[in-house]
Design a protein around this motif. Structure first.
Motif, PDB file in Angstrom:
ATOM      1  N   ASP A  40       0.834  -1.202   0.000  1.00 35.73           N
ATOM      2  CA  ASP A  40       0.000   0.000   0.000  1.00 35.73           C
ATOM      3  C   ASP A  40       0.871   1.256   0.000  1.00 35.73           C
ATOM      4  O   ASP A  40       0.598   2.225  -0.708  1.00 35.73           O
ATOM      5  CB  ASP A  40      -0.917   0.020   1.223  1.00 35.73           C
ATOM      6  N   PHE A  41       1.925   1.223   0.805  1.00 34.32           N
ATOM      7  CA  PHE A  41       2.824   2.378   0.879  1.00 34.32           C
ATOM      8  C   PHE A  41       3.544   2.597  -0.445  1.00 34.32           C
ATOM      9  O   PHE A  41       3.677   3.735  -0.914  1.00 34.32           O
ATOM     10  CB  PHE A  41       3.844   2.171   2.002  1.00 34.32           C
ATOM     11  N   LEU A  42       4.010   1.529  -1.076  1.00 30.53           N
ATOM     12  CA  LEU A  42       4.743   1.650  -2.338  1.00 30.53           C
ATOM     13  C   LEU A  42       3.862   2.194  -3.462  1.00 30.53           C
ATOM     14  O   LEU A  42       4.356   2.805  -4.408  1.00 30.53           O
ATOM     15  CB  LEU A  42       5.315   0.290  -2.748  1.00 30.53           C
ATOM     16  N   ALA A  43       2.555   1.993  -3.339  1.00 28.11           N
ATOM     17  CA  ALA A  43       1.630   2.482  -4.364  1.00 28.11           C
ATOM     18  C   ALA A  43       1.338   3.970  -4.207  1.00 28.11           C
ATOM     19  O   ALA A  43       0.746   4.584  -5.103  1.00 28.11           O
ATOM     20  CB  ALA A  43       0.326   1.694  -4.306  1.00 28.11           C
ATOM     21  N   TYR A  44       1.769   4.548  -3.100  1.00 26.52           N
ATOM     22  CA  TYR A  44       1.498   5.963  -2.820  1.00 26.52           C
ATOM     23  C   TYR A  44       2.652   6.821  -3.323  1.00 26.52           C
ATOM     24  O   TYR A  44       3.822   6.495  -3.116  1.00 26.52           O
ATOM     25  CB  TYR A  44       1.330   6.148  -1.307  1.00 26.52           C
ATOM     26  N   ASP A  45       2.327   7.926  -4.006  1.00 31.17           N
ATOM     27  CA  ASP A  45       3.342   8.844  -4.524  1.00 31.17           C
ATOM     28  C   ASP A  45       3.430  10.042  -3.579  1.00 31.17           C
ATOM     29  O   ASP A  45       2.587  10.941  -3.633  1.00 31.17           O
ATOM     30  CB  ASP A  45       2.966   9.303  -5.935  1.00 31.17           C
ATOM     31  N   PRO A  46       4.441  10.078  -2.709  1.00 33.34           N
ATOM     32  CA  PRO A  46       4.493  11.124  -1.686  1.00 33.34           C
ATOM     33  C   PRO A  46       4.890  12.478  -2.263  1.00 33.34           C
ATOM     34  O   PRO A  46       5.694  12.550  -3.193  1.00 33.34           O
ATOM     35  CB  PRO A  46       5.567  10.618  -0.717  1.00 33.34           C
ATOM     36  N   PRO A  47       4.325  13.567  -1.743  1.00 32.17           N
ATOM     37  CA  PRO A  47       4.744  14.902  -2.167  1.00 32.17           C
ATOM     38  C   PRO A  47       6.151  15.203  -1.667  1.00 32.17           C
ATOM     39  O   PRO A  47       6.637  14.570  -0.724  1.00 32.17           O
ATOM     40  CB  PRO A  47       3.715  15.833  -1.507  1.00 32.17           C
ATOM     41  N   VAL A  48       6.811  16.156  -2.312  1.00 30.02           N
ATOM     42  CA  VAL A  48       8.186  16.487  -1.936  1.00 30.02           C
ATOM     43  C   VAL A  48       8.163  17.523  -0.808  1.00 30.02           C
ATOM     44  O   VAL A  48       8.192  18.731  -1.037  1.00 30.02           O
ATOM     45  CB  VAL A  48       8.979  17.026  -3.144  1.00 30.02           C
ATOM     46  N   VAL A  49       8.060  17.024   0.407  1.00 34.66           N
ATOM     47  CA  VAL A  49       8.103  17.858   1.614  1.00 34.66           C
ATOM     48  C   VAL A  49       8.918  17.098   2.656  1.00 34.66           C
ATOM     49  O   VAL A  49       9.127  15.886   2.518  1.00 34.66           O
ATOM     50  CB  VAL A  49       6.684  18.153   2.157  1.00 34.66           C
ATOM     51  N   PRO A  50       9.396  17.783   3.708  1.00 40.45           N
ATOM     52  CA  PRO A  50      10.075  17.040   4.777  1.00 40.45           C
ATOM     53  C   PRO A  50       9.181  15.924   5.289  1.00 40.45           C
ATOM     54  O   PRO A  50       7.988  16.125   5.527  1.00 40.45           O
ATOM     55  CB  PRO A  50      10.320  18.115   5.838  1.00 40.45           C
ATOM     56  N   ASN A  51       9.758  14.740   5.459  1.00 38.32           N
ATOM     57  CA  ASN A  51       8.940  13.593   5.840  1.00 38.32           C
ATOM     58  C   ASN A  51       9.801  12.541   6.513  1.00 38.32           C
ATOM     59  O   ASN A  51      11.038  12.612   6.483  1.00 38.32           O
ATOM     60  CB  ASN A  51       8.261  13.000   4.608  1.00 38.32           C
ATOM     61  N   CYS A  52       9.150  11.560   7.094  1.00 38.17           N
ATOM     62  CA  CYS A  52       9.852  10.390   7.613  1.00 38.17           C
ATOM     63  C   CYS A  52       8.884   9.223   7.624  1.00 38.17           C
ATOM     64  O   CYS A  52       7.677   9.391   7.444  1.00 38.17           O
ATOM     65  CB  CYS A  52      10.428  10.643   9.008  1.00 38.17           C
ATOM     66  N   LEU A  53       9.429   8.038   7.830  1.00 39.04           N
ATOM     67  CA  LEU A  53       8.631   6.819   7.794  1.00 39.04           C
ATOM     68  C   LEU A  53       8.783   6.068   9.110  1.00 39.04           C
ATOM     69  O   LEU A  53       9.893   5.711   9.507  1.00 39.04           O
ATOM     70  CB  LEU A  53       9.095   5.940   6.626  1.00 39.04           C
ATOM     71  N   VAL A  54       7.650   5.847   9.782  1.00 37.93           N
ATOM     72  CA  VAL A  54       7.618   4.992  10.971  1.00 37.93           C
ATOM     73  C   VAL A  54       7.165   3.620  10.480  1.00 37.93           C
ATOM     74  O   VAL A  54       6.024   3.455  10.020  1.00 37.93           O
ATOM     75  CB  VAL A  54       6.652   5.543  12.038  1.00 37.93           C
ATOM     76  N   LEU A  55       8.050   2.653  10.563  1.00 36.57           N
ATOM     77  CA  LEU A  55       7.856   1.386   9.859  1.00 36.57           C
ATOM     78  C   LEU A  55       7.956   0.185  10.799  1.00 36.57           C
ATOM     79  O   LEU A  55       8.972  -0.015  11.467  1.00 36.57           O
ATOM     80  CB  LEU A  55       8.911   1.281   8.747  1.00 36.57           C
ATOM     81  N   ASP A  56       6.901  -0.607  10.811  1.00 38.33           N
ATOM     82  CA  ASP A  56       6.910  -1.847  11.589  1.00 38.33           C
ATOM     83  C   ASP A  56       7.761  -2.885  10.861  1.00 38.33           C
ATOM     84  O   ASP A  56       7.724  -2.986   9.632  1.00 38.33           O
ATOM     85  CB  ASP A  56       5.480  -2.357  11.760  1.00 38.33           C
TER      86      ASP A  56
END
Length: 221
Positions: A40-56
């Protein structure tokens, strides 16, 4: 202009974890995007803004470590914070070697998570800034003529105008003209600026190594 809010992505198949993190992070004023699986995450195209990923780490299908490998080269400005209920030392080492900035064992305190995310978002902001600077430099470099690029590489290698002219088979006056033009196009106010730009762009030519050898030899003599 209104400042763009950072985004925290959360990938965890446990609904209680997703909901609790969403409440915690939105209270901090961040945007939050929730995902049940890596696909599901890989199918999402994130905008170019500061970000991070909390990942199980443990996910259905593609697990967290596998997702980290998938996005490692494509989303370098996205720091990863791993969370797990049963992590071990080899798993932690593997994640950290691949670039993760934190590996948190469940249950973790709100403040521990918030501190990790604050650090991750600051890092992302810095990485995006550097990425934008390189993009702008490449755009300006693209405006240089082939001759200006040759002059730039040799000047950045340390050759004075006279030697640059000798290398390229042109007059010193012509070298000065090219040098002035390329420095204006690159917004470089000094040779030191030019060297920094060349280093960041990894500018080199077949003549550059020879030029450096000439400079080195002149210093020894």
């Amino acid at each position: 202009m209104q400042e763009v809010l950072p985004i925290v992505f959360v990938v965890d198949d446990d609904v209680s974890v997703r909901e609790s993190l969403e409440l915690l992070l939105r209270n901090e004023g961040w945007q939050v995007e929730l995902f049940v699986s890596a696909s599901d995450f890989l199918a999402y195209d994130p905008p170019v803004v500061p970000n991070c990923l909390v990942l199980d780490v443990s996910l259905p299908g593609l697990n967290g470590l596998e997702l980290q490998r998938c996005i490692g080269s494509d989303r370098t400005e996205m720091p990863i914070i791993f969370i797990t209920g049963h992590g071990d030392i080899p798993m932690t080492v593997q994640a950290m070697k691949a670039g993760a900035i934190e590996f948190l064992q469940k249950p973790f305190s709100d403040e521990t998570m918030l501190n990790a995310i604050r650090g991750a978002l600051q890092r992302s902001k810095h990485l995006l800034s550097r990425k934008n600077e390189i993009r702008e430099l490449r755009s300006m470099y693209g405006q240089l003529t082939p001759r200006e690029r040759e002059v730039m590489a040799l000047v950045a290698a340390g050759l004075p105008n006279k030697q640059v002219g000798s290398e390229l088979g042109i007059s010193e006056i012509t070298v000065k003209a090219h040098r002035g033009s390329l420095m204006r196009k690159l917004n470089a106010s000094s040779v030191a600026d030019l060297v920094k730009i060349a280093t960041r762009l990894r500018v080199t030519t077949s003549r550059t190594l020879d030029a450096r050898a000439v400079v080195s030899e002149s210093h020894r003599s």
